[in-house]
Design a protein around this motif. Structure first.
Motif, PDB file in Angstrom:
ATOM      1  N   PRO A 142     -24.226 -24.585  25.230  1.00 47.91           N
ATOM      2  CA  PRO A 142     -23.197 -25.377  25.917  1.00 47.91           C
ATOM      3  C   PRO A 142     -23.790 -26.511  26.740  1.00 47.91           C
ATOM      4  O   PRO A 142     -24.978 -26.490  27.091  1.00 47.91           O
ATOM      5  CB  PRO A 142     -22.525 -24.341  26.822  1.00 47.91           C
ATOM      6  CG  PRO A 142     -23.593 -23.326  27.091  1.00 47.91           C
ATOM      7  CD  PRO A 142     -24.364 -23.230  25.800  1.00 47.91           C
ATOM      8  N   PHE A 146     -21.384 -25.572  31.916  1.00 49.42           N
ATOM      9  CA  PHE A 146     -20.492 -24.662  31.197  1.00 49.42           C
ATOM     10  C   PHE A 146     -21.158 -23.292  31.063  1.00 49.42           C
ATOM     11  O   PHE A 146     -22.347 -23.193  30.775  1.00 49.42           O
ATOM     12  CB  PHE A 146     -20.162 -25.201  29.808  1.00 49.42           C
ATOM     13  CG  PHE A 146     -19.480 -26.546  29.808  1.00 49.42           C
ATOM     14  CD1 PHE A 146     -18.668 -26.938  30.866  1.00 49.42           C
ATOM     15  CD2 PHE A 146     -19.643 -27.415  28.741  1.00 49.42           C
ATOM     16  CE1 PHE A 146     -18.031 -28.177  30.852  1.00 49.42           C
ATOM     17  CE2 PHE A 146     -19.015 -28.661  28.718  1.00 49.42           C
ATOM     18  CZ  PHE A 146     -18.215 -29.038  29.787  1.00 49.42           C
ATOM     19  N   GLN A 152     -16.871 -23.801  26.723  1.00 49.91           N
ATOM     20  CA  GLN A 152     -16.894 -25.207  26.334  1.00 49.91           C
ATOM     21  C   GLN A 152     -15.775 -25.518  25.337  1.00 49.91           C
ATOM     22  O   GLN A 152     -15.136 -26.580  25.418  1.00 49.91           O
ATOM     23  CB  GLN A 152     -18.254 -25.568  25.735  1.00 49.91           C
ATOM     24  CG  GLN A 152     -18.337 -27.024  25.272  1.00 49.91           C
ATOM     25  CD  GLN A 152     -19.759 -27.454  24.966  1.00 49.91           C
ATOM     26  OE1 GLN A 152     -20.678 -27.206  25.741  1.00 49.91           O
ATOM     27  NE2 GLN A 152     -19.952 -28.121  23.827  1.00 49.91           N
ATOM     28  N   GLN A 163     -21.171 -35.727  26.555  1.00 46.11           N
ATOM     29  CA  GLN A 163     -22.388 -35.229  27.174  1.00 46.11           C
ATOM     30  C   GLN A 163     -23.430 -36.347  27.285  1.00 46.11           C
ATOM     31  O   GLN A 163     -23.722 -37.026  26.308  1.00 46.11           O
ATOM     32  CB  GLN A 163     -22.958 -34.057  26.372  1.00 46.11           C
ATOM     33  CG  GLN A 163     -21.999 -32.885  26.261  1.00 46.11           C
ATOM     34  CD  GLN A 163     -22.617 -31.690  25.563  1.00 46.11           C
ATOM     35  OE1 GLN A 163     -23.726 -31.285  25.883  1.00 46.11           O
ATOM     36  NE2 GLN A 163     -21.891 -31.120  24.601  1.00 46.11           N
TER      37      GLN A 163
END
Length: 333
Positions: A142, A146, A152, A163
């Protein structure tokens, strides 16, 4: 949970998808390109190679605390945040406008999904750490903050997740986060002013590092031992090294951390200690028989390592402080 616990483990409700939001796989090379088209559509190619798409520029954004700080510095106002520390406990939020930002949890992996869904976010932003010195990303794990992949997926069902790579060269991470913030509507005047302050602080730090000729240790400590950060594996410290700061490389091998048991903690030497704002503090270190006589500790040359956010403003503030600490410290080793 230990500081940057995902790194330590790496090396040693459900809601409907919001209308108009999607994320799709992309090419095999990940960049940080973001676009906001004339028709209002927005996209961002994140560190994992996923192109995150929203049919309008996201306005309601939930952000990991490390990056939320940067967004606020640039004039954005996230609707929610999560991470290892709450805003109240995170020194990096001091002096920032946090009114209206919902705290979604009290620790790592603690994210209230009902609160998150109630915010109706357009986008969730977090970071992802490499798992080795080569910069490898493990997309089976993840994103940072998370608890696990199940969580997630629940979050991604509420809003698309982007991300940001938290590794490699510090300046590259700053540019990535700044570019993302600008694509979301960051105030250009604030970005320009912050970059100017950054350049000034960089000059001060370079001068202080050269004139002082001091060694610096960045570390976290708890009941299990002392964790010395490997400068090349932490973007901020990598950047400071480029600016001339002599950061100590730990002797124990391993990615990101050099881990010392308390029996071996006496091996840690440096003129200045940057001690994590989490874990043991000065009073705790003074109680450790194998560390109480550490020269920097005894000289009072210990300062808080807050993991300053990777934006121009936050780094300007911390680099200015670090330059002052170096100027005021004496050679011990």
């Amino acid at each position: 949970m230990k500081l940057r616990s995902v790194l330590l483990t790496a090396v040693a409700v459900s809601a409907l998808l919001l209308t108009g939001c999607s994320s799709t796989g992309s090419s095999d090379t990940a960049g940080s390109d973001s676009t906001s088209a004339s028709n209002g559509a927005w996209s961002y190619k994140d560190a994992t190679g996923t192109t995150v798409k929203v049919d309008h520029t996201p306005k309601k954004v939930v952000v990991l605390n490390d990056i939320a700080i940067s967004f606020v510095q640039y004039g954005l106002h996230p609707v929610g945040t999560f991470g290892q520390l709450t805003m109240a406990d995170d020194a990096r939020f001091t002096g920032l406008d946090t009114d209206g930002i919902t705290q979604l949890g009290t620790g790592y992996g603690d994210i209230d999904l009902e609160k998150l869904a109630a915010l109706q976010p357009d986008l969730v932003v977090t970071s992802v750490y490499p798992t080795d010195e080569k910069g490898t990303l493990d997309t089976s794990q993840p994103g940072y903050g998370f608890k696990d992949m199940a969580q997630q997926k629940q979050i991604a069902a509420i809003a698309p997740v982007a991300q940001v790579r938290w590794g490699g060269k510090g300046l590259d991470v700053i540019k990535d986060i700044t570019g993302l913030a600008e694509s979301l509507g960051a105030k250009q005047s604030k970005v320009d002013a912050a970059e100017k302050r950054f350049d000034t602080a960089k000059g001060k730090l370079e001068t202080a590092a050269k004139d002082s000729d001091l060694t610096v240790v960045s570390m976290y400590a708890d009941g299990d031992g002392a964790y010395v950060t490997r400068p090349a594996d932490e973007p901020t410290l990598q950047m400071y090294t480029d600016f001339g700061v002599d950061l100590v490389n730990p002797k124990p091998k391993g990615f990101y951390w050099g881990i010392y048991s308390w029996e071996n903690a006496g091996q840690i030497t440096g003129d200045v200690l940057l001690l994590s704002q989490q874990g043991y503090q000065v009073a705790d270190l003074e109680k450790q028989p194998t560390f109480a006589d550490n020269a920097a500790l005894q000289a009072g040359q210990v300062h808080s390592w807050t993991f300053p956010a990777l934006d121009y403003a936050s780094q300007a503030d911390y680099m200015t402080k670090l330059a002052g600490w170096l100027d005021d410290s004496k050679k011990l080793s």
